[in-house]
Design a protein around this motif. Structure first.
Motif, PDB file in Angstrom:
ATOM      1  N   THR A  35       0.825  -1.205   0.000  1.00 12.77           N
ATOM      2  CA  THR A  35       0.000   0.000   0.000  1.00 12.77           C
ATOM      3  C   THR A  35       0.860   1.257   0.000  1.00 12.77           C
ATOM      4  O   THR A  35       1.920   1.298   0.630  1.00 12.77           O
ATOM      5  CB  THR A  35      -0.917   0.039   1.237  1.00 12.77           C
ATOM      6  OG1 THR A  35      -0.114  -0.119   2.400  1.00 12.77           O
ATOM      7  CG2 THR A  35      -1.970  -1.043   1.173  1.00 12.77           C
ATOM      8  N   VAL A  36       0.393   2.276  -0.726  1.00 11.42           N
ATOM      9  CA  VAL A  36       1.094   3.564  -0.782  1.00 11.42           C
ATOM     10  C   VAL A  36       0.475   4.471   0.270  1.00 11.42           C
ATOM     11  O   VAL A  36      -0.748   4.624   0.323  1.00 11.42           O
ATOM     12  CB  VAL A  36       0.949   4.204  -2.188  1.00 11.42           C
ATOM     13  CG1 VAL A  36       1.641   5.559  -2.239  1.00 11.42           C
ATOM     14  CG2 VAL A  36       1.506   3.272  -3.243  1.00 11.42           C
ATOM     15  N   PRO A  37       1.274   5.100   1.133  1.00 12.17           N
ATOM     16  CA  PRO A  37       0.694   5.970   2.162  1.00 12.17           C
ATOM     17  C   PRO A  37      -0.001   7.180   1.572  1.00 12.17           C
ATOM     18  O   PRO A  37       0.370   7.661   0.492  1.00 12.17           O
ATOM     19  CB  PRO A  37       1.903   6.385   3.013  1.00 12.17           C
ATOM     20  CG  PRO A  37       3.099   6.047   2.216  1.00 12.17           C
ATOM     21  CD  PRO A  37       2.724   4.998   1.230  1.00 12.17           C
ATOM     22  N   ASP A  38      -1.033   7.667   2.272  1.00  7.64           N
ATOM     23  CA  ASP A  38      -1.815   8.811   1.784  1.00  7.64           C
ATOM     24  C   ASP A  38      -0.950  10.065   1.723  1.00  7.64           C
ATOM     25  O   ASP A  38      -0.179  10.360   2.652  1.00  7.64           O
ATOM     26  CB  ASP A  38      -3.011   9.065   2.712  1.00  7.64           C
ATOM     27  CG  ASP A  38      -4.018   7.935   2.621  1.00  7.64           C
ATOM     28  OD1 ASP A  38      -4.083   7.313   1.552  1.00  7.64           O
ATOM     29  OD2 ASP A  38      -4.723   7.661   3.620  1.00  7.64           O
ATOM     30  N   GLY A  39      -1.099  10.807   0.642  1.00  7.07           N
ATOM     31  CA  GLY A  39      -0.371  12.072   0.485  1.00  7.07           C
ATOM     32  C   GLY A  39       1.055  11.911  -0.012  1.00  7.07           C
ATOM     33  O   GLY A  39       1.763  12.907  -0.201  1.00  7.07           O
ATOM     34  N   TRP A  40       1.499  10.642  -0.270  1.00  5.39           N
ATOM     35  CA  TRP A  40       2.870  10.439  -0.759  1.00  5.39           C
ATOM     36  C   TRP A  40       2.962  10.845  -2.217  1.00  5.39           C
ATOM     37  O   TRP A  40       2.100  10.546  -3.030  1.00  5.39           O
ATOM     38  CB  TRP A  40       3.266   8.983  -0.597  1.00  5.39           C
ATOM     39  CG  TRP A  40       4.692   8.719  -1.033  1.00  5.39           C
ATOM     40  CD1 TRP A  40       5.817   8.852  -0.294  1.00  5.39           C
ATOM     41  CD2 TRP A  40       5.104   8.265  -2.327  1.00  5.39           C
ATOM     42  NE1 TRP A  40       6.918   8.525  -1.019  1.00  5.39           N
ATOM     43  CE2 TRP A  40       6.516   8.161  -2.297  1.00  5.39           C
ATOM     44  CE3 TRP A  40       4.442   7.961  -3.514  1.00  5.39           C
ATOM     45  CZ2 TRP A  40       7.268   7.746  -3.383  1.00  5.39           C
ATOM     46  CZ3 TRP A  40       5.179   7.560  -4.597  1.00  5.39           C
ATOM     47  CH2 TRP A  40       6.582   7.448  -4.539  1.00  5.39           C
ATOM     48  N   LYS A  41       4.063  11.540  -2.559  1.00  8.27           N
ATOM     49  CA  LYS A  41       4.271  11.999  -3.930  1.00  8.27           C
ATOM     50  C   LYS A  41       5.718  11.722  -4.312  1.00  8.27           C
ATOM     51  O   LYS A  41       6.640  11.927  -3.500  1.00  8.27           O
ATOM     52  CB  LYS A  41       3.958  13.492  -4.041  1.00  8.27           C
ATOM     53  CG  LYS A  41       3.666  13.937  -5.450  1.00  8.27           C
ATOM     54  CD  LYS A  41       3.237  15.394  -5.481  1.00  8.27           C
ATOM     55  CE  LYS A  41       2.872  15.823  -6.882  1.00  8.27           C
ATOM     56  NZ  LYS A  41       2.511  17.250  -6.949  1.00  8.27           N
ATOM     57  N   GLU A  42       5.916  11.280  -5.535  1.00 13.42           N
ATOM     58  CA  GLU A  42       7.274  10.995  -6.005  1.00 13.42           C
ATOM     59  C   GLU A  42       8.066  12.300  -6.127  1.00 13.42           C
ATOM     60  O   GLU A  42       7.551  13.289  -6.674  1.00 13.42           O
ATOM     61  CB  GLU A  42       7.203  10.300  -7.366  1.00 13.42           C
ATOM     62  CG  GLU A  42       8.519   9.692  -7.790  1.00 13.42           C
ATOM     63  CD  GLU A  42       8.402   8.945  -9.119  1.00 13.42           C
ATOM     64  OE1 GLU A  42       9.433   8.635  -9.688  1.00 13.42           O
ATOM     65  OE2 GLU A  42       7.261   8.707  -9.569  1.00 13.42           O
ATOM     66  N   PRO A  43       9.295  12.352  -5.632  1.00 14.06           N
ATOM     67  CA  PRO A  43      10.076  13.600  -5.725  1.00 14.06           C
ATOM     68  C   PRO A  43      10.378  13.971  -7.174  1.00 14.06           C
ATOM     69  O   PRO A  43      10.583  13.099  -8.023  1.00 14.06           O
ATOM     70  CB  PRO A  43      11.358  13.272  -4.946  1.00 14.06           C
ATOM     71  CG  PRO A  43      11.435  11.779  -4.913  1.00 14.06           C
ATOM     72  CD  PRO A  43      10.027  11.291  -4.930  1.00 14.06           C
ATOM     73  N   ALA A  44      10.405  15.264  -7.452  1.00  8.39           N
ATOM     74  CA  ALA A  44      10.630  15.750  -8.821  1.00  8.39           C
ATOM     75  C   ALA A  44      12.066  15.493  -9.257  1.00  8.39           C
ATOM     76  O   ALA A  44      12.992  15.498  -8.438  1.00  8.39           O
ATOM     77  CB  ALA A  44      10.308  17.236  -8.882  1.00  8.39           C
TER      78      ALA A  44
END
Length: 354
Positions: free
Chosen positions: A9-18
């Motif tokens: 599962t991917v945690p909520d609000g996680w975003k891949e760094p640019a």
């Protein structure tokens, strides 16, 4: 021991760094380029928005060139380009511009979490009329079906010609492709829209995220209302036999079998005339029967005898006597005695006053 479901599962609000210059400080070794053609009717729009396209691609150090003579758009990397995937995004950008997607939506392709999908639908249906009907079904009345699909998938969808261009997150693009292909296979988009609405509500519940949603999703059965027309003449296959069928008899063979072959010309003619006369007599008889049908009276319905009303009824003699007495007192058209006396008194009073 770590639970596998937690790892997946991917945690909520996680975003891949640019991706930044620090990740690739030396840049690219080779120059890459992509080109695409555009139709004539897009020329005027592209001339207007091209400075905005160059500005948007310039931020990612990608050059863009517009050739109006050839009718093509070209994107190329430069020495300053550090993101190797920037040229792929630029390629998708010019593809979408060529397929009538407005620049206000197209520039979103340069973001990390946005992708595009171009679905070719022209070859999925044989008949042109059927294809146009199904494409209109995808749009819906006044574009309502397409708008509902956009809201549920968070994608921008453009139906143009023989293609459907979609722009949005990866999960939404997957759903859009499924709906578009199902519509071309004669499955109405409303069924998929209902399923998407249920999925969106289920996704809000954190307990149901790890469970199967099959029990909640609707199952639509196909209904073949029109039955296949059966042919009038059914060709039944005969059993295979190695022997050829018997040769049909010729006219001479038939005459020999009946003995007609040995008759003289006069006798043959007389026989033919007798057959013709017999046929004529049958036809006259049939015609006469049809004419006589009009003179045959229809069958009358049997008369149903009504039961006589029972005469044995009790007669109330006292009631009849009262009626007779009342009738004697009241004459037809005459007033009762009391009313006559009152009238007479009123007339006398009037005379005295005068």
């Amino acid at each position: 021991a770590v639970d596998e479901s937690e790892l997946l599962t991917v945690p909520d609000g996680w975003k891949e760094p640019a991706f930044t210059r620090e990740d690739n400080p030396k840049g690219l070794l080779e120059e890459s380029s992509f080109a695409t053609l555009f139709p004539k009717y897009r020329e005027a729009y592209l001339k207007e928005c091209w400075p905005l396209v160059q500005k948007a691609l310039g931020e990612h150090y990608v050059n863009a060139a517009l050739d109006l003579i050839e009718g093509s758009m070209t994107v190329t990397t430069t020495k300053k380009t550090f993101d190797p995937y920037a040229i792929i995004r630029a390629r998708d950008l010019i593809k979408l511009l060529a397929r009538s997607v407005p620049f206000e939506q197209v520039f979103r392709i340069l973001q990390d979490d946005v992708a595009c999908d171009i679905i070719k639908i022209g070859s999925l249906v044989r008949k042109r009329e059927t294809f146009i009907k199904r494409r209109a079904r995808l749009l819906g009345p006044k574009g309502s079906t397409l708008k509902a699909l956009e809201l549920l998938t968070n994608c921008y969808i453009m139906v143009q010609g023989n293609t459907v261009s979609a722009l949005g997150p990866f999960s939404g693009l997957k759903e859009v492709r499924k709906v578009v292909l199902d519509t071309m296979k004669n499955i109405h988009p409303i069924y998929n829209i209902k399923t998407l609405m249920i999925k969106r509500e289920l996704a809000k519940d954190p307990e149901l995220r790890t469970q199967s949603w099959e029990r909640f999703l609707p199952k639509f059965k196909r209904k073949n209302l029109k039955k296949r027309k059966e042919p009038k003449k059914k060709n039944t296959k005969k059993e295979y036999t190695p022997f050829p069928p018997p040769q049909p008899e010729s006219q001479i063979d038939k005459e020999l079998a009946s003995g007609e072959y040995f008759l003289k010309e006069r006798q043959k003619k007389r026989k033919k005339m007798e057959e013709i006369k017999a046929k004529q007599a049958d036809a006259v008889k049939r015609r006469q029967e049809e004419r006589n049908k009009a003179f045959i009276p229809p069958k009358e319905k049997p008369v149903v005898k009504t039961k006589k009303a029972s005469t044995e009824k009790k007669i109330d003699i006292d009631a009849i006597k009262e009626k007779v007495k009342n009738a004697k007192k009241k004459k037809l058209g005459a007033l009762p005695e009391e009313e006559v006396k009152l009238k007479m008194a009123a007339d006398e009073k009037k005379k005295k006053r005068k």
